[in-house]
Design an enzyme around this catalytic site. Sequence first.
Site, mmCIF file in Angstrom:
data_model
loop_
_atom_site.group_PDB
_atom_site.id
_atom_site.type_symbol
_atom_site.label_atom_id
_atom_site.label_comp_id
_atom_site.label_asym_id
_atom_site.label_seq_id
_atom_site.Cartn_x
_atom_site.Cartn_y
_atom_site.Cartn_z
ATOM 1 N N ARG A 258 0.842 -1.192 0.000
ATOM 2 C CA ARG A 258 0.000 0.000 0.000
ATOM 3 C C ARG A 258 0.879 1.244 0.000
ATOM 4 O O ARG A 258 1.843 1.324 0.747
ATOM 5 C CB ARG A 258 -0.929 0.012 1.221
ATOM 6 C CG ARG A 258 -1.985 -1.083 1.146
ATOM 7 C CD ARG A 258 -2.978 -1.020 2.276
ATOM 8 N NE ARG A 258 -3.858 -2.179 2.235
ATOM 9 C CZ ARG A 258 -4.755 -2.463 3.162
ATOM 10 N NH1 ARG A 258 -4.890 -1.671 4.211
ATOM 11 N NH2 ARG A 258 -5.518 -3.538 3.051
ATOM 12 N N ARG A 273 2.668 1.877 10.164
ATOM 13 C CA ARG A 273 2.184 2.225 8.823
ATOM 14 C C ARG A 273 3.325 2.061 7.840
ATOM 15 O O ARG A 273 4.190 2.931 7.706
ATOM 16 C CB ARG A 273 1.654 3.656 8.821
ATOM 17 C CG ARG A 273 0.747 3.988 7.646
ATOM 18 C CD ARG A 273 0.226 5.405 7.745
ATOM 19 N NE ARG A 273 -0.593 5.610 8.918
ATOM 20 C CZ ARG A 273 -1.885 5.327 9.030
ATOM 21 N NH1 ARG A 273 -2.503 4.807 7.984
ATOM 22 N NH2 ARG A 273 -2.547 5.550 10.139
ATOM 23 N N GLU A 347 -6.270 -0.046 15.316
ATOM 24 C CA GLU A 347 -6.834 -1.041 14.398
ATOM 25 C C GLU A 347 -5.792 -2.057 13.947
ATOM 26 O O GLU A 347 -4.713 -1.701 13.475
ATOM 27 C CB GLU A 347 -7.427 -0.357 13.171
ATOM 28 C CG GLU A 347 -8.081 -1.335 12.201
ATOM 29 C CD GLU A 347 -8.556 -0.679 10.918
ATOM 30 O OE1 GLU A 347 -8.780 -1.421 9.940
ATOM 31 O OE2 GLU A 347 -8.688 0.559 10.889
ATOM 32 N N SER A 350 -10.064 -5.790 10.314
ATOM 33 C CA SER A 350 -11.272 -5.161 9.781
ATOM 34 C C SER A 350 -12.158 -6.237 9.167
ATOM 35 O O SER A 350 -11.741 -6.946 8.251
ATOM 36 C CB SER A 350 -10.889 -4.120 8.725
ATOM 37 O OG SER A 350 -12.032 -3.514 8.178
ATOM 38 N N ARG A 388 2.395 -5.007 11.866
ATOM 39 C CA ARG A 388 1.614 -4.206 12.820
ATOM 40 C C ARG A 388 1.318 -4.982 14.096
ATOM 41 O O ARG A 388 1.385 -4.438 15.195
ATOM 42 C CB ARG A 388 0.313 -3.715 12.178
ATOM 43 C CG ARG A 388 -0.479 -2.813 13.112
ATOM 44 C CD ARG A 388 -1.692 -2.185 12.456
ATOM 45 N NE ARG A 388 -1.313 -1.175 11.471
ATOM 46 C CZ ARG A 388 -2.190 -0.333 10.914
ATOM 47 N NH1 ARG A 388 -3.472 -0.400 11.243
ATOM 48 N NH2 ARG A 388 -1.790 0.565 10.033
#
Length: 425
Positions: A258, A273, A347, A350, A388
Amino acid sequence: MLDIQYIRSHPDIVKKAVADKLLNSDIDRLLEVDRRIRETTAAVDRLRAERNKLSRNMSGEARTAREAAGVRGRAIKTKLAALEEGLAGLKREYDGLMLTVPSIPAPEVPLGKGEADNVEIRRWGTLPRFDFAPRDHMAIAEGLDLVDVPRAVKFAGSRSYFLKNEGVLLEMAICRFVLDQLIAKGFTPVTVPLMVKESAMLGTGYFPLGYEQAYRIPEDELFLIGTSEVSLVSYHRNEVLNLEELPRRYAGYSTCFRREAGTYGKDTRGLYRVHQFQKVEQVVIGRADDAEAERLHYEILGNTEAILQALELPYRVALACTGEIGLGQVRKHEVETWMPSRNGYCETHSCSTLNDFQARRSGIRYRDEDGTLRYVYTLNNTGIASPRILIPLLEIYQNEDGSVTVPRVLRPYLNQREKIGPKPR
């Protein structure tokens, strides 16, 4: 993508979904283009029928009649060419507009604009308390020689990193543990293509709104995936599935990419991130049944909670509001794991239900008991994403001497190792 018949019959509901999801979709223009397509198509069909009738009758007509028919035939040809060109343009506009139409949020989805409007459902676990000054994950990882960011950044750019030594083994252990948990629950493990065509990104709803987040390979007209969901849903592209085989459960294991566009200066320290990461993704393909889809949603959400509980990582579950659920989602829960250095739940997972949104775009159907062809429903949820997940794991399991205790469930994947300690000097 919604059924155009539904949009025609329920324009106000669709417009409300557009507004509630904070999207930009011109439903009035879509309906106008749809009307003009139907009218133009009818006109084209009438002219083609007249042209065919003239062709059939030409041979038996007198000369003057044939000449008149020829004049009319040429006029029809000119008119048809203009109408067909206009129709092609209308269809291109229609296709583009349809790609912007969102799914309708489920009734329980709260109205809201952002993360602050999500509704907490529950919390699990006890937050850690330290009798020493705790370090953040980067201090821990660098002290144990598990990660190297500066050397990665100097040749790969920002948000790049090396995992090293037990950092590599720990990531592999977590991913393998999650795969084993999902396989035991009937999921098929799959490694997937990391480069896909634009049609796969469009089909799964990541385009057109997500172009800026994807890495593109222009020479080959391919894109790097941000989740194996793209490949797993596209696996059945343009297929008709057997009813008896539904639901299908897949556990996709892949590297993901990403660009993190729009996050300049945000979360620049550490592993929260990054541009490249490993992920195990749950994808379920089921019948077009709202009750079953809801049951499957809570099933895969439960899988994630069971994984975090086994890792003994405190977390909370929140029901995402309308402004947070995106174009295709009907409902979404976010699972946030406690990260001491960030002093909050952040987070890590999801969980989404998309009903037939992706299936309509990707042409995935099944034949119901009565023989009717229906579009499948699709769902997805993170199994685990690393690095993460290493943030809470390293920070919560840290010890005063700089070592990290290995969670019990991961020890079988690390030769029963109980701790990761500093390297001898």
